[in-house]
Design an enzyme around this catalytic site. Structure first.
Site, PDB file in Angstrom:
ATOM      1  N   THR A  13       0.672  -1.239   0.012  1.00 50.39           N
ATOM      2  CA  THR A  13      -0.051  -0.088  -0.052  1.00 50.39           C
ATOM      3  C   THR A  13       0.863   1.274   0.029  1.00 50.39           C
ATOM      4  OG1 THR A  13      -1.620  -1.020   1.095  1.00 50.39           O
ATOM      5  CG2 THR A  13      -1.729   1.236   1.448  1.00 50.39           C
ATOM      6  N   VAL A  14       1.964   1.469   0.951  1.00 52.42           N
ATOM      7  CA  VAL A  14       2.687   2.816   1.171  1.00 52.42           C
ATOM      8  C   VAL A  14       3.729   2.615   0.067  1.00 52.42           C
ATOM      9  CG1 VAL A  14       3.984   3.775   2.669  1.00 52.42           C
ATOM     10  CG2 VAL A  14       2.013   2.631   3.608  1.00 52.42           C
ATOM     11  N   GLU A 127       8.498  10.601   9.235  1.00 48.32           N
ATOM     12  CA  GLU A 127       7.147  11.487   9.088  1.00 48.32           C
ATOM     13  C   GLU A 127       5.719  10.487   8.896  1.00 48.32           C
ATOM     14  OE1 GLU A 127       4.695  13.569   9.911  1.00 48.32           O
ATOM     15  OE2 GLU A 127       6.269  15.182   9.822  1.00 48.32           O
ATOM     16  N   VAL A 130       3.788   8.357  11.793  1.00 50.07           N
ATOM     17  CA  VAL A 130       2.601   9.090  12.800  1.00 50.07           C
ATOM     18  C   VAL A 130       1.727   9.486  11.870  1.00 50.07           C
ATOM     19  CG1 VAL A 130       2.099  10.332  15.052  1.00 50.07           C
ATOM     20  CG2 VAL A 130       4.400   9.134  14.529  1.00 50.07           C
ATOM     21  N   GLY A 132      -0.126   9.115   9.362  1.00 46.54           N
ATOM     22  CA  GLY A 132      -0.017   8.943   7.882  1.00 46.54           C
ATOM     23  C   GLY A 132       0.145  10.229   7.115  1.00 46.54           C
ATOM     24  N   GLY A 185      -6.527  -0.839   2.711  1.00 50.84           N
ATOM     25  CA  GLY A 185      -5.140  -0.614   3.067  1.00 50.84           C
ATOM     26  C   GLY A 185      -4.614   0.123   4.346  1.00 50.84           C
ATOM     27  N   LYS A 203       2.673   5.091  17.904  1.00 49.80           N
ATOM     28  CA  LYS A 203       2.665   6.441  17.463  1.00 49.80           C
ATOM     29  C   LYS A 203       2.933   7.417  18.717  1.00 49.80           C
ATOM     30  CE  LYS A 203      -0.018   5.175  13.602  1.00 49.80           C
ATOM     31  NZ  LYS A 203      -1.338   5.073  13.067  1.00 49.80           N
TER      32      LYS A 203
HETATM   33  N1  LIG Z   1      -1.139   1.255   5.127  1.00 49.58           N
HETATM   34  C1  LIG Z   1      -1.126   2.384   5.701  1.00 49.58           C
HETATM   35  O1  LIG Z   1      -1.896   3.285   5.341  1.00 49.58           O
HETATM   36  C2  LIG Z   1       0.078   2.927   6.502  1.00 49.58           C
HETATM   37  C3  LIG Z   1       1.058   2.109   6.946  1.00 49.58           C
HETATM   38  N2  LIG Z   1       2.227   2.337   7.585  1.00 49.58           N
HETATM   39  C4  LIG Z   1       3.327   1.499   7.659  1.00 49.58           C
HETATM   40  O2  LIG Z   1       3.835   1.376   6.224  1.00 49.58           O
HETATM   41  C5  LIG Z   1       4.752   0.206   6.412  1.00 49.58           C
HETATM   42  C6  LIG Z   1       4.059  -0.597   5.332  1.00 49.58           C
HETATM   43  O3  LIG Z   1       2.590  -0.844   5.427  1.00 49.58           O
HETATM   44  P1  LIG Z   1       1.675  -1.239   4.106  1.00 49.58           P
HETATM   45  O4  LIG Z   1       2.259  -0.632   2.927  1.00 49.58           O
HETATM   46  O5  LIG Z   1       0.375  -0.845   4.666  1.00 49.58           O
HETATM   47  O6  LIG Z   1       1.887  -2.951   4.096  1.00 49.58           O
HETATM   48  P2  LIG Z   1       1.604  -4.093   2.800  1.00 49.58           P
HETATM   49  O7  LIG Z   1       1.408  -5.091   3.541  1.00 49.58           O
HETATM   50  O8  LIG Z   1       0.767  -3.233   1.907  1.00 49.58           O
HETATM   51  O9  LIG Z   1       2.937  -3.670   1.973  1.00 49.58           O
HETATM   52  C7  LIG Z   1       4.113  -4.238   2.577  1.00 49.58           C
HETATM   53  C8  LIG Z   1       4.851  -4.893   1.685  1.00 49.58           C
HETATM   54  O10 LIG Z   1       6.169  -5.312   1.659  1.00 49.58           O
HETATM   55  C9  LIG Z   1       6.385  -6.325   1.217  1.00 49.58           C
HETATM   56  N3  LIG Z   1       7.603  -7.269   1.838  1.00 49.58           N
HETATM   57  C10 LIG Z   1       7.514  -7.758   3.383  1.00 49.58           C
HETATM   58  N4  LIG Z   1       8.534  -8.089   3.493  1.00 49.58           N
HETATM   59  C11 LIG Z   1       9.360  -8.281   2.582  1.00 49.58           C
HETATM   60  C12 LIG Z   1      10.600  -8.804   2.249  1.00 49.58           C
HETATM   61  N5  LIG Z   1      11.348  -9.563   3.202  1.00 49.58           N
HETATM   62  N6  LIG Z   1      11.046  -8.671   0.709  1.00 49.58           N
HETATM   63  C13 LIG Z   1      10.326  -7.978  -0.253  1.00 49.58           C
HETATM   64  N7  LIG Z   1       9.200  -7.628   0.093  1.00 49.58           N
HETATM   65  C14 LIG Z   1       8.603  -7.649   1.452  1.00 49.58           C
HETATM   66  C15 LIG Z   1       5.155  -7.249   1.083  1.00 49.58           C
HETATM   67  O11 LIG Z   1       5.003  -8.334   0.255  1.00 49.58           O
HETATM   68  C16 LIG Z   1       4.175  -6.020   0.916  1.00 49.58           C
HETATM   69  O12 LIG Z   1       3.920  -6.014  -0.645  1.00 49.58           O
HETATM   70  C17 LIG Z   1       4.152  -0.784   7.673  1.00 49.58           C
HETATM   71  O13 LIG Z   1       5.413  -0.323   8.765  1.00 49.58           O
HETATM   72  C18 LIG Z   1       2.938   0.194   8.221  1.00 49.58           C
HETATM   73  O14 LIG Z   1       2.863   0.317   9.676  1.00 49.58           O
HETATM   74  C19 LIG Z   1       2.266   3.775   7.983  1.00 49.58           C
HETATM   75  C20 LIG Z   1       1.406   4.582   8.072  1.00 49.58           C
HETATM   76  C21 LIG Z   1       0.006   4.232   7.149  1.00 49.58           C
HETATM   77  N1  LIG Z   2      -2.964   0.902  10.525  1.00 47.97           N
HETATM   78  C1  LIG Z   2      -2.647   2.367  10.654  1.00 47.97           C
HETATM   79  C2  LIG Z   2      -2.045   2.766   9.430  1.00 47.97           C
HETATM   80  C3  LIG Z   2      -1.274   4.292   9.759  1.00 47.97           C
HETATM   81  O1  LIG Z   2      -0.488   4.135  10.300  1.00 47.97           O
HETATM   82  C4  LIG Z   2      -3.822   3.113  11.015  1.00 47.97           C
HETATM   83  O2  LIG Z   2      -5.186   2.615  10.710  1.00 47.97           O
HETATM   84  O3  LIG Z   2      -3.700   4.024  11.348  1.00 47.97           O
HETATM   85 NA    NA Z   3       2.766  11.994   9.711  1.00 48.55          NA
END
Ligand SMILES: NC(=O)C1=CN([C@@H]2O[C@H](COP(=O)(O)OP(=O)(O)OC[C@H]3O[C@@H](n4cnc5c(N)ncnc54)[C@H](O)[C@@H]3O)[C@@H](O)[C@H]2O)C=CC1
Ligand SMILES: N[C@@H](CC=O)C(=O)O
Ligand code: NA
Length: 433
Positions: A13-14, A127, A130, A132, A185, A203
């Site tokens: 997602t990110v 950034e 915390v 998003g 997501g 956070k």
């Molecule tokens: N989804 C959200 O709205 C937000 C997420 N975050 C943080 O951002 C980070 C990523 O979150 P998302 O994108 O939501 O998760 P996600 O699960 O959508 O994406 C993570 C990606 O990393 C890949 N991945 C994991 N381990 C791997 C490895 N060893 N080698 C290669 N690829 C690998 C996965 O296959 C996946 O595509 C997390 O730390 C989450 O807490 C922070 C703010 C908002």
């Molecule tokens: N899972 C978190 C993602 C962003 O930090 C949330 O829902 O706030």
């Molecule tokens: Na932020």
């Protein structure tokens, strides 16, 4: 000028949101930085349909990215605290700057990571970790740096706020709303992190460090989630003029720092009470500026990518700056962090909303008010209602501010009364002024 080269690790997602912002806004970004930022390599387990990877150097091994000598900035967007920690430490070891969205990693291992980054003279920017898309780290660390911060309070988990909003406004079942948050997501890989307050605690740990200049102390953050809040609690709170929001609260007192995450009653007149869905908002009270409020999307690929790429731009602009003159990771100089204690939850002070089932007979109410008074707790308001077809009726008590220790003692005594059924539901009340 030579382009700045980034490597993206993780294309979920990110990662995909960040990739697309870098691509789509390349021209705007170059005008801001004075040189272009190019994606040198992407490390992903699999391709992502959201991203056009034509011509992109893609590897299935993310450690290729941190070893790539061409790369200046590594973006850690895989999540988790094991491989992500190794990856970030390896990137720093190799002299790369790091941008991460990973609050669990920063809250639990940030002290070690920042020490290593300082030793190596590189930046670790977070950034997106915390709230998003909201630039809350920059707001506190830079925009409010003239202030002594008194307290901050915020809705800092988008999934939890989305669930609470949909349940209370549309009566939707918990599991349906959570499934939708996952599909959009918003949720963590393990959604209990969202529902049980762990993500918000990560956070809040970070916010408290940069607000008060204390080391990261995730293990001392008091954490409660939203799973025990009932529709009845929400209804009574509404009747009393309050909303129930899941808040992270950090407050400086004469004894130390209150650091707590829990459902909270706040007056419907507060702006925070009207922050709904996936939106987040953080109030920060500085001694000079007074109360401030920052609001925006707390989760989702593009809003979070907005923060990730803002960090990439910040790092790109200061690549050649003397490391001693950069903004410190935790806002205060690393050798000036304070050892102010984080207070145990028994020491915090709060108002309380108590909801209990009592037998509908004379004397019960008097016993309860007597226990409260004996423990130094004064009542602000009280509601007692009939419950059809039951001898048990709900009793709701709102109290003035009191120490949690006194409230614990009173609740233990009340629960021991024979006229009370089950547990007393306790929700803290904040007036945020
Ligand atoms: N989804 C959200 O709205 C937000 C997420 N975050 C943080 O951002 C980070 C990523 O979150 P998302 O994108 O939501 O998760 P996600 O699960 O959508 O994406 C993570 C990606 O990393 C890949 N991945 C994991 N381990 C791997 C490895 N060893 N080698 C290669 N690829 C690998 C996965 O296959 C996946 O595509 C997390 O730390 C989450 O807490 C922070 C703010 C908002
Ligand atoms: N899972 C978190 C993602 C962003 O930090 C949330 O829902 O706030
Ligand atoms: Na932020």
């Amino acid at each position: 000028m030579k382009p700045v080269k980034v490597g993206i690790c993780g294309l979920g997602t990110v990662g995909s949101g960040s990739f697309n912002i870098l691509r789509n806004n390349a021209e705007e970004i170059t005008r801001r930085v004075g040189r272009s930022i190019v994606i040198e390599q992407v490390g992903a387990r699999r391709d992502n349909d959201m991203c056009d990877l034509t011509g992109v150097n893609v590897t299935r091994d993310i450690f290729d990215v941190v070893a790539n000598p061409e790369i200046d900035i590594v973006m850690e967007l895989i999540g988790g605290t094991t491989i992500a920690k190794d990856l970030v430490l390896q990137a720093i070891e190799n002299g790369k700057h790091v941008v991460t969205a990973n609050k669990a990693l920063i809250a639990e291992h940030g002290n070690e990571i920042f020490a290593k980054a300082q030793e190596k003279g590189v930046m670790v920017a977070f950034e997106a970790a915390v709230a998003g898309g909201i630039p809350i780290i920059k707001t506190i660390r830079e925009g409010l740096s003239a202030n002594r911060i008194d307290w901050l309070a915020g809705i800092i988990n988008g999934t939890g706020n989305f669930i609470m909003t949909e349940m209370s406004e549309k009566n939707r079942p918990f599991s349906d709303v959570l499934a939708e948050a996952q599909a959009l997501g918003y949720a963590e890989a393990d959604p209990t992190f969202d529902v049980e307050g762990i993500d918000a605690a990560h956070k809040l740990t970070i916010l408290a460090s940069i607000a008060f200049g204390i080391p990261l102390q995730f293990e001392k953050t008091y954490t409660e989630g939203i799973s025990k809040i009932t529709a009845e609690d929400v209804g009574f709170a509404k009747d009393l003029g309050y909303s129930i929001k899941h808040l992270g609260i950090a407050r400086r007192t004469d004894q130390g720092i209150e650091l707590r995450v829990h459902p909270t009653l706040i007056s419907k007149k507060q702006l925070l009470a009207n922050v709904n869905g996936v939106m987040n908002a953080v109030m920060v009270k500085g001694d000079a500026v007074g109360p401030t409020l920052t609001y925006g999307a707390g989760a989702g690929g593009l809003p979070t990518g907005s923060s990730v790429i803002a960090d990439v731009i910040d790092v790109a602009r200061t690549l050649t700056a003397d490391p001693d003159n950069r903004v410190p990771h935790l806002a205060f100089q690393a050798n000036s962090l304070s050892d102010l204690p984080v207070l145990p939850v028994e020491e915090i002070e709060s108002g309380y909303f108590l909801n209990m089932s009592i037998e509908d007979k004379a004397g019960v109410l008097a016993n309860i008010t007597q226990i409260l008074s004996k423990n130094g707790i004064s009542i602000e308001s009280l509601i007692q209602r009939e419950r059809e077809g039951s001898d048990l009726v709900p009793l709701v008590v709102m109290t003035h501010i009191v120490k949690e220790r006194n409230m614990n003692a009173a609740i233990t005594e009340i629960e021991a009364l024979s006229d009370i059924s089950g547990k007393v539901q306790r929700i803290r009340v904040e007036h945020l002024a």
